[in-house]
Structures are given as C-alpha cells and as structure tokens.
Design a protein around this motif. Structure first.
Motif, PDB file in Angstrom:
ATOM      1  N   HIS A 202      46.366 -53.345  79.525  1.00 37.63           N
ATOM      2  CA  HIS A 202      45.364 -52.731  78.641  1.00 37.63           C
ATOM      3  C   HIS A 202      45.782 -51.402  78.016  1.00 37.63           C
ATOM      4  N   GLY A 203      46.880 -50.804  78.510  1.00 37.90           N
ATOM      5  CA  GLY A 203      47.328 -49.538  77.932  1.00 37.90           C
ATOM      6  C   GLY A 203      46.499 -48.347  78.361  1.00 37.90           C
ATOM      7  N   SER A 204      45.625 -48.527  79.333  1.00 36.23           N
ATOM      8  CA  SER A 204      44.812 -47.431  79.881  1.00 36.23           C
ATOM      9  C   SER A 204      44.519 -47.761  81.333  1.00 36.23           C
ATOM     10  N   PHE A 205      44.125 -46.741  82.087  1.00 36.72           N
ATOM     11  CA  PHE A 205      43.787 -46.958  83.486  1.00 36.72           C
ATOM     12  C   PHE A 205      42.305 -47.299  83.616  1.00 36.72           C
ATOM     13  N   PHE A 206      41.976 -48.006  84.680  1.00 35.27           N
ATOM     14  CA  PHE A 206      40.572 -48.267  84.972  1.00 35.27           C
ATOM     15  C   PHE A 206      39.891 -46.947  85.330  1.00 35.27           C
ATOM     16  N   ASP A 207      38.724 -46.717  84.774  1.00 38.64           N
ATOM     17  CA  ASP A 207      37.988 -45.482  85.011  1.00 38.64           C
ATOM     18  C   ASP A 207      37.205 -45.605  86.319  1.00 38.64           C
ATOM     19  N   GLY A 208      37.817 -45.153  87.401  1.00 39.83           N
ATOM     20  CA  GLY A 208      37.191 -45.272  88.715  1.00 39.83           C
ATOM     21  C   GLY A 208      38.173 -45.851  89.714  1.00 39.83           C
ATOM     22  N   ASP A 209      37.677 -46.214  90.878  1.00 34.96           N
ATOM     23  CA  ASP A 209      38.500 -46.829  91.918  1.00 34.96           C
ATOM     24  C   ASP A 209      38.781 -48.270  91.518  1.00 34.96           C
ATOM     25  N   ILE A 210      40.049 -48.615  91.420  1.00 34.08           N
ATOM     26  CA  ILE A 210      40.437 -49.964  90.969  1.00 34.08           C
ATOM     27  C   ILE A 210      39.858 -51.049  91.884  1.00 34.08           C
ATOM     28  N   HIS A 211      39.547 -50.694  93.131  1.00 32.62           N
ATOM     29  CA  HIS A 211      38.941 -51.673  94.039  1.00 32.62           C
ATOM     30  C   HIS A 211      37.541 -52.081  93.575  1.00 32.62           C
ATOM     31  N   ASP A 212      36.920 -51.228  92.747  1.00 32.55           N
ATOM     32  CA  ASP A 212      35.571 -51.534  92.255  1.00 32.55           C
ATOM     33  C   ASP A 212      35.590 -52.334  90.951  1.00 32.55           C
ATOM     34  N   ALA A 213      36.766 -52.486  90.339  1.00 36.34           N
ATOM     35  CA  ALA A 213      36.848 -53.153  89.036  1.00 36.34           C
ATOM     36  C   ALA A 213      36.469 -54.627  89.150  1.00 36.34           C
ATOM     37  N   THR A 214      35.575 -55.063  88.279  1.00 35.10           N
ATOM     38  CA  THR A 214      35.204 -56.492  88.234  1.00 35.10           C
ATOM     39  C   THR A 214      35.617 -57.125  86.914  1.00 35.10           C
TER      40      THR A 214
END
Length: 272
Positions: free
Chosen positions: A36-48
C-alpha cells in the motif's frame, strides 16, 4: 486446523507465520507497506483490512490456497528463547496493556497469589526484585506448558517450535526463517525473493515495538536472570527451540544464534 497465525499480503506476494514476541509488529507493517505504500495507522494486530489474516474468515481460502500450492514465498521469524521469555515477562506480566488494564485479567493476581511474583505495584512502576520475580514466573510458565496448570500456556511464552510447526504439519513449507537479532539481513532476503508494489528500504523502516513502554525496563543483563535451576527449566520448555534455531543454551548472554537455520531439519523434525 488450517493455518492459524498466518498472514499474507493482499497481493499474495508473501506469506508469514507469526511467532509472538519475534518482531511480528514490524514484519506485519513491512508487509502492509509493500502493498500500500503506507503503514497501517495503529497496531497491525488490530488491522482487519489491507492484509490477509487466518483470523479473518474471508482470508482463509486465499491463504490456504497459496500455502498449499507453495508458489508464494513463505517465511517466519524466531528469537533467542532467553530474551523472548524475558520480554514476555516485562511486557505481559509486569506491564499495563494498551487497554489500560493488566494482561488477561486475573492472570497477574493469580501469579502474585500462587507464585509470589511481584510486578512493580498497580502501575508497574515501583521497584521490585526483578530476578526473583522472573524466576517465579518461569516456574509458572513451565507449569502451564508441561501440565496446562493452573491454565493453558499463553502464545507469548509457548515454544516457538509449536507455532512454527502448525504451518508445516498442515501442508506449508518455509522458504526462509530469519532471526530477530539479525533482522535487517534476514528481512532483506525475504524482500529480494518477492515482488512488491512499493519498494521497502529497511534502513528507513521504524521498529514497531507495540510492547515498548508497557512494563518496567530490564535492570540487569540477560544472564543475571538465569541460574542453574532457571536454565534447567528453560531446557525443559524450549529444548527444541534451542536446537532447531541454533541458539546457545549454555550461554544466556549470547544473543546471536550459532549459525543459520537448517530448513530441511526444521521441516523433518516439525512435520510429524
């Protein structure tokens, strides 16, 4: 059983078997960034979204297909058992978690009551005998792993070999196993073997240590926490981890492994 703890990029460029306390937050963010060219905003464990995970039902058939076909590069990451269990103690047992509470509710009161573990008071910030408390926690960890008492073992201190093996037993094969202690070199090997939409410069990637600051700082060198009895318990719990991933059991102060992982040996011994 499928592939618990397995993540895959949405582009299906790479598959990763998560091993808790082994740079999993940073690895997940690198995978997310590569798509995606960007980081997930938050803890990656929470990404859905943005990353396939076995825990997400819609991701399961895609992960299963990719893993069983063995066309997608697959890897995992391991860590010295001595530093991993210490990190689990300071983060999960002594630390206040992101939700402002203790890890797993009644776990810490149980440890205080039954094993005499101290955790630095209600906020985890008071002085306490880290070495004595850690050794008591290690006894508890052994009891959970050996006898599943007074509770089932937790993923953060159950053996790495157990996490790594489920992927193999259910039909997967690793292309690479990297070391947390030599992270950039190991992760570079992964990146060189996959096609990414957004190039990753590992020298510029921040370390996403989601447990940072949860608990007290370790006050002593690693080897100070392990006397003869503690080392005996470590061998009882983590014998396969030391042997398969080439870490030095006899010297708790030596972080780096003694050599590269033998992938054929890992698949042979963990594929039963």
């Amino acid at each position: 059983m499928g592939f618990p703890g397995t993540w895959m990029t949405e582009s299906e460029s790479v598959v990763y078997r998560v091993v808790p306390k082994c740079a999993c937050s940073t690895i997940g963010q690198i995978m997310f960034y590569s798509d995606h060219g960007s980081f997930f905003d938050g803890d990656i464990h929470d990404a859905t979204t943005g990353l396939h995970k076995w825990a997400l039902e819609a991701s399961q058939p895609k992960i299963e297909r990719a893993v069983r076909a063995r066309q997608t590069y697959a890897f995992t990451c391991v860590r010295n058992p001595y530093t991993r269990i210490l990190s689990s103690f300071f983060d999960k047992i002594c630390g206040i978690q992101r939700n402002g509470r203790r890890y797993r509710g009644n776990l810490v009161p149980l440890l205080v009551q039954k094993y005499g573990v101290e955790v630095g008071g209600d906020d985890g910030k008071q002085e306490f005998d880290q070495i004595a408390s850690f050794r008591r926690f290690l006894l508890f960890a052994r009891d959970t792993i050996r006898w599943k008492k007074p509770m089932e073992p937790d993923i953060h201190w159950s053996a790495m070999a157990g996490h790594v093996s489920t992927f193999i037993v259910n039909g997967g094969r690793y292309n690479h196993i990297l070391f947390t202690e030599d992270f950039n070199a190991g992760m570079q090997t992964v990146l060189e073997n996959i096609t990414v939409a957004h190039p990753v410069d590992l020298a510029q990637i921040p370390r996403f240590n989601e447990s940072e600051g949860h608990g007290p700082k370790r006050a002593h060198p690693v080897e100070a926490y392990f006397d003869d009895l503690s080392m005996h318990l470590m061998w009882e719990i983590y014998k396969r981890d030391f042997q398969l991933f080439r870490y030095d059991f006899d010297n708790p102060g030596r972080k780096l492994p003694k050599g590269p992982v033998d992938l054929d040996e890992v698949h042979a011994k963990l594929g039963d």
